[in-house]
Scaffold this motif. Structure first.
Motif, PDB file in Angstrom:
ATOM      1  N   TRP A  53      11.543  56.090 -80.909  1.00 51.78           N
ATOM      2  CA  TRP A  53      11.177  57.066 -79.875  1.00 51.78           C
ATOM      3  C   TRP A  53      10.018  57.954 -80.349  1.00 51.78           C
ATOM      4  CZ3 TRP A  53      13.653  53.790 -77.679  1.00 51.78           C
ATOM      5  CH2 TRP A  53      14.628  53.922 -76.698  1.00 51.78           C
ATOM      6  N   HIS A  54      10.067  58.402 -81.604  1.00 51.86           N
ATOM      7  CA  HIS A  54       8.987  59.256 -82.102  1.00 51.86           C
ATOM      8  C   HIS A  54       7.670  58.495 -82.144  1.00 51.86           C
ATOM      9  CE1 HIS A  54       6.852  62.398 -84.142  1.00 51.86           C
ATOM     10  NE2 HIS A  54       6.533  61.573 -85.128  1.00 51.86           N
ATOM     11  N   ARG A  55       7.735  57.258 -82.574  1.00 53.07           N
ATOM     12  CA  ARG A  55       6.496  56.471 -82.612  1.00 53.07           C
ATOM     13  C   ARG A  55       5.967  56.226 -81.204  1.00 53.07           C
ATOM     14  NH1 ARG A  55       6.679  51.605 -86.897  1.00 53.07           N
ATOM     15  NH2 ARG A  55       4.562  51.429 -86.051  1.00 53.07           N
ATOM     16  N   LEU A  56       6.873  56.022 -80.258  1.00 52.82           N
ATOM     17  CA  LEU A  56       6.461  55.860 -78.858  1.00 52.82           C
ATOM     18  C   LEU A  56       5.790  57.136 -78.349  1.00 52.82           C
ATOM     19  CD1 LEU A  56       6.498  54.381 -76.080  1.00 52.82           C
ATOM     20  CD2 LEU A  56       8.768  55.375 -75.728  1.00 52.82           C
TER      21      LEU A  56
ATOM     22  N   GLY B 293      23.094  61.628 -79.448  1.00 49.28           N
ATOM     23  CA  GLY B 293      22.973  61.355 -80.876  1.00 49.28           C
ATOM     24  C   GLY B 293      21.550  61.005 -81.263  1.00 49.28           C
ATOM     25  N   ILE B 294      20.907  60.161 -80.461  1.00 51.19           N
ATOM     26  CA  ILE B 294      19.519  59.767 -80.731  1.00 51.19           C
ATOM     27  C   ILE B 294      18.604  60.988 -80.658  1.00 51.19           C
ATOM     28  CG2 ILE B 294      17.576  58.431 -79.807  1.00 51.19           C
ATOM     29  CD1 ILE B 294      19.815  56.396 -78.836  1.00 51.19           C
ATOM     30  N   THR B 295      18.809  61.824 -79.632  1.00 56.01           N
ATOM     31  CA  THR B 295      17.996  63.036 -79.458  1.00 56.01           C
ATOM     32  C   THR B 295      18.194  63.986 -80.631  1.00 56.01           C
ATOM     33  OG1 THR B 295      18.102  62.808 -77.054  1.00 56.01           O
ATOM     34  CG2 THR B 295      17.587  64.999 -77.914  1.00 56.01           C
ATOM     35  N   SER B 296      19.424  64.125 -81.104  1.00 55.53           N
ATOM     36  CA  SER B 296      19.718  65.004 -82.247  1.00 55.53           C
ATOM     37  C   SER B 296      19.024  64.506 -83.515  1.00 55.53           C
ATOM     38  CB  SER B 296      21.229  65.083 -82.471  1.00 55.53           C
ATOM     39  OG  SER B 296      21.886  65.586 -81.334  1.00 55.53           O
ATOM     40  N   ARG B 297      19.112  63.207 -83.773  1.00 55.81           N
ATOM     41  CA  ARG B 297      18.465  62.651 -84.965  1.00 55.81           C
ATOM     42  C   ARG B 297      16.944  62.765 -84.870  1.00 55.81           C
ATOM     43  NH1 ARG B 297      23.021  59.280 -84.374  1.00 55.81           N
ATOM     44  NH2 ARG B 297      21.958  57.749 -83.067  1.00 55.81           N
ATOM     45  N   LEU B 298      16.417  62.623 -83.665  1.00 54.14           N
ATOM     46  CA  LEU B 298      14.974  62.760 -83.447  1.00 54.14           C
ATOM     47  C   LEU B 298      14.509  64.161 -83.832  1.00 54.14           C
ATOM     48  CD1 LEU B 298      12.321  61.644 -82.209  1.00 54.14           C
ATOM     49  CD2 LEU B 298      13.171  62.358 -79.968  1.00 54.14           C
ATOM     50  N   ALA B 299      15.260  65.182 -83.379  1.00 56.59           N
ATOM     51  CA  ALA B 299      14.888  66.568 -83.687  1.00 56.59           C
ATOM     52  C   ALA B 299      15.061  66.877 -85.167  1.00 56.59           C
ATOM     53  CB  ALA B 299      15.740  67.515 -82.859  1.00 56.59           C
ATOM     54  N   GLU B 300      16.108  66.317 -85.768  1.00 60.33           N
ATOM     55  CA  GLU B 300      16.356  66.540 -87.195  1.00 60.33           C
ATOM     56  C   GLU B 300      15.243  65.937 -88.044  1.00 60.33           C
ATOM     57  OE1 GLU B 300      20.221  66.172 -90.137  1.00 60.33           O
ATOM     58  OE2 GLU B 300      19.869  64.575 -88.689  1.00 60.33           O
TER      59      GLU B 300
END
Length: 377
Positions: free
Chosen positions: A158-161, A181-188
């Motif tokens: 997601w970050h690379r996108l 969960g994905i959103t939380s890991r992205l922010a972390e």
């Protein structure tokens, strides 16, 4: 003008095969139980299967899906399907929305439109977002992960996108269920790029002192344990022996529909009446997407990967976090519990809605997202 091939083009032969399978369902011997007590209600399932095989018009929904603003990106060799709704205001904040299971990108379209063009819904154009809605790996139009031993982390895709492919230096993120969960890991992982996150579910702290748990937190943890014992069989199966389940659901559209419809009823604010929140066509389009893209099996992968610790655990998220909790969702953690893991700056108990909030209550969800991100534009 470039003409892209349609996102999905189901053949007449595939449609005929689906109808034949539905019409030739081998139904189980009836049980002496009422309604939904032991699982999906047989009367409601037979009614939906009959509608799917006869009155339901896939072509209408196929055309609507193909009319959506779909794109593909190659992220390190992983093809990712996503929708892009450009904001009506030139300074629109980019945001990535992530669904959970048994949902799909389609469930987020009403929310995405409200966020991208708020003036159509009585809002201020200055509050517009440019909305990106990717399909999770293994769901519908994004292929499954290439490896289960070293799976690419979805939050990194997601970050690379967002950052590398689409060029957004700073962006927001929203998610529920798996998407939370994905959103939380992205922010972390990327606090330098993620301005804030908005969640409808939270990850618990990796460790805590049981003696320091408040009475409110203890009541919440007890409710989670009770829910898991009564409702969590699907999660245990999808986490431990997903392939065994996959054979039946990939072969029987009736079985596939039974598996997901039970969740739409149990987790939504429908009061036991599916039709009060979901039209037959909505439910059958979700089932049809899983069926025609052959993705019910691969949609189980996040559960298996997490259980095998192939997915990173959330430890501490320090970017501003909004938590919006809907009354019929799986759990409603107290603010103090969320604050053990997140920098919570907004905590909202919604008046109605459930697990499928983006479809059930897109207006409530859009308003809460808008209010939260106003301070982070």
């Amino acid at each position: 003008m470039t003409h892209h091939p349609p996102l999905i083009a189901v053949t007449d032969a595939e449609l005929d095969e689906l109808r034949s399978r539905l019409l030739h369902t081998r139904w189980p011997t009836p049980w002496p139980v009422d309604g939904w007590e032991a699982g999906t209600d047989p009367g409601e399932l037979r009614r939906l299967v009959t509608h799917w095989a006869s009155a339901y018009d896939w072509r209408v929904h196929e055309a609507a899906i193909n009319a959506l603003p779909s794109h593909y990106a190659d992220i390190g060799g992983t093809p990712v399907h996503y929708l892009r709704f450009d904001g009506e205001h030139p300074g629109a904040l980019p945001i990535v929305l992530t669904n959970g299971w048994p949902s799909s990108f389609l469930e987020l379209t009403a929310l995405a439109r409200r966020l991208a063009t708020p003036s159509r819904y009585g809002g201020d154009p200055a509050d517009a977002f440019t909305v990106i809605v990717p399909s999770l790996p293994g769901f519908t139009f994004s292929p499954q992960r290439p490896s289960l031993t070293e799976p690419p982390q979805t939050h990194e895709i997601w970050h690379r996108l967002m950052h590398h492919e689409l060029g957004f230096a700073r962006y927001g993120a929203h998610g529920g269920d798996l998407g939370a969960g994905i959103t939380s890991r992205l922010a972390e992982a990327h606090p330098e790029a993620v301005v804030g996150i908005h969640l409808t579910a939270v990850a618990g702290p990796p460790a805590y002192d049981a003696a320091g748990v408040t009475p409110e937190e203890r009541a919440y943890l007890d409710s989670v344990a009770g829910w898991s014992a009564e409702e969590g069989a699907y999660m245990h199966q999808q986490s431990t022996r997903p392939l065994t389940l996959s054979y039946g659901l990939a072969d029987s559209p009736t079985g596939l529909l039974a598996w997901i419809v039970e969740k739409y009823r149990a987790w939504s604010d429908c009061g036991g009446d599916l039709s009060s929140r979901f039209s037959d066509d909505f439910l059958l389009t979700q089932a049809s997407l899983y069926w025609f893209t052959h993705s019910i099996s691969t949609s189980f992968q996040p559960y298996y990967a997490y259980a095998r610790r192939l997915t990173r655990r959330v430890e501490r998220v320090d970017v501003p976090t909004a938590v919006a909790l809907f009354p019929a969702d799986l759990s409603r953690p107290p603010r103090s519990w969320a604050e053990r893991t997140y920098h919570v700056t907004r905590y909202t108990l919604m008046p109605r809605g459930g697990h499928f909030a983006a479809h059930e209550e897109p207006g409530l969800l859009a308003d809460d997202l808008t209010e939260f991100f106003r301070a982070h534009r």
